[in-house]
Write a protein that holds these residues in place. Sequence first.
Motif, PDB file in Angstrom:
ATOM      1  N   THR A 112      26.982  -3.092 -32.543  1.00  0.00           N
ATOM      2  CA  THR A 112      25.627  -3.598 -32.300  1.00  0.00           C
ATOM      3  C   THR A 112      25.592  -4.545 -31.111  1.00  0.00           C
ATOM      4  N   SER A 113      26.550  -5.432 -31.031  1.00  0.00           N
ATOM      5  CA  SER A 113      26.563  -6.378 -29.915  1.00  0.00           C
ATOM      6  C   SER A 113      26.792  -5.646 -28.587  1.00  0.00           C
ATOM      7  N   HIS A 114      27.610  -4.602 -28.592  1.00  0.00           N
ATOM      8  CA  HIS A 114      27.833  -3.812 -27.375  1.00  0.00           C
ATOM      9  C   HIS A 114      26.540  -3.097 -26.963  1.00  0.00           C
ATOM     10  N   GLU A 115      25.827  -2.561 -27.922  1.00  0.00           N
ATOM     11  CA  GLU A 115      24.564  -1.877 -27.636  1.00  0.00           C
ATOM     12  C   GLU A 115      23.534  -2.860 -27.066  1.00  0.00           C
ATOM     13  N   ILE A 116      23.448  -4.041 -27.649  1.00  0.00           N
ATOM     14  CA  ILE A 116      22.515  -5.062 -27.153  1.00  0.00           C
ATOM     15  C   ILE A 116      22.895  -5.462 -25.725  1.00  0.00           C
ATOM     16  N   TYR A 117      24.185  -5.619 -25.478  1.00  0.00           N
ATOM     17  CA  TYR A 117      24.659  -5.973 -24.138  1.00  0.00           C
ATOM     18  C   TYR A 117      24.247  -4.909 -23.125  1.00  0.00           C
ATOM     19  N   GLU A 118      24.453  -3.642 -23.454  1.00  0.00           N
ATOM     20  CA  GLU A 118      24.116  -2.560 -22.528  1.00  0.00           C
ATOM     21  C   GLU A 118      22.614  -2.501 -22.268  1.00  0.00           C
ATOM     22  N   GLN A 119      21.808  -2.685 -23.316  1.00  0.00           N
ATOM     23  CA  GLN A 119      20.358  -2.665 -23.139  1.00  0.00           C
ATOM     24  C   GLN A 119      19.888  -3.838 -22.281  1.00  0.00           C
ATOM     25  N   THR A 120      20.498  -4.980 -22.478  1.00  0.00           N
ATOM     26  CA  THR A 120      20.153  -6.157 -21.678  1.00  0.00           C
ATOM     27  C   THR A 120      20.515  -5.933 -20.218  1.00  0.00           C
ATOM     28  N   GLU A 121      21.676  -5.379 -19.963  1.00  0.00           N
ATOM     29  CA  GLU A 121      22.085  -5.071 -18.594  1.00  0.00           C
ATOM     30  C   GLU A 121      21.114  -4.099 -17.942  1.00  0.00           C
ATOM     31  N   LEU A 122      20.665  -3.094 -18.681  1.00  0.00           N
ATOM     32  CA  LEU A 122      19.717  -2.121 -18.159  1.00  0.00           C
ATOM     33  C   LEU A 122      18.391  -2.798 -17.796  1.00  0.00           C
ATOM     34  N   LEU A 123      17.906  -3.663 -18.669  1.00  0.00           N
ATOM     35  CA  LEU A 123      16.660  -4.377 -18.386  1.00  0.00           C
ATOM     36  C   LEU A 123      16.793  -5.275 -17.161  1.00  0.00           C
ATOM     37  N   ILE A 124      17.919  -5.936 -17.031  1.00  0.00           N
ATOM     38  CA  ILE A 124      18.161  -6.799 -15.867  1.00  0.00           C
ATOM     39  C   ILE A 124      18.183  -5.959 -14.593  1.00  0.00           C
ATOM     40  N   ASP A 125      18.849  -4.816 -14.628  1.00  0.00           N
ATOM     41  CA  ASP A 125      18.897  -3.938 -13.449  1.00  0.00           C
ATOM     42  C   ASP A 125      17.507  -3.436 -13.075  1.00  0.00           C
ATOM     43  N   GLU A 126      16.697  -3.094 -14.088  1.00  0.00           N
ATOM     44  CA  GLU A 126      15.338  -2.637 -13.816  1.00  0.00           C
ATOM     45  C   GLU A 126      14.513  -3.754 -13.176  1.00  0.00           C
TER      46      GLU A 126
END
Length: 88
Positions: free
Chosen positions: A19-33
Motif C-alpha cells: 500500500t505504501s509503495h502504491e501511494i508513493y507511485e501515485q504521489t510521484e505521478l501527481l507531482i510529475d503531472e
Amino acid sequence: MAFYYSRIDTSLQKRYASTSHEIYEQTELLIDEKKEAILLIALSMSRDLKIRESLNWHDPNMLDFTHFTKRFSVHTSLKNLLDTIIIL
C-alpha cells in the motif's frame, strides 16, 4: 499460537509495504503531472506579449489574465487555468 500471530504480522507488513509503495507511485505521478502543467503554463505565459510587457515594466495593472486564460483553455487540455494556478 505465536506462529499464528507471526504469520498475521508478516501478512500485515506485506500489505502495508504494498500500500505504501502504491501511494508513493501515485504521489510521484501527481507531482510529475503538476510539473508538466507548470511548465506548460510558464511557456505559454512567456509567449504572451501583454504578460511579458507587464513583467518588463513591473506593472501588474497591465496583466489581462481573463483573455489569456480563455485562449489557454481553448488551445490546451487545461480548461480552468486560474484554478490550476491556484492549486499549484
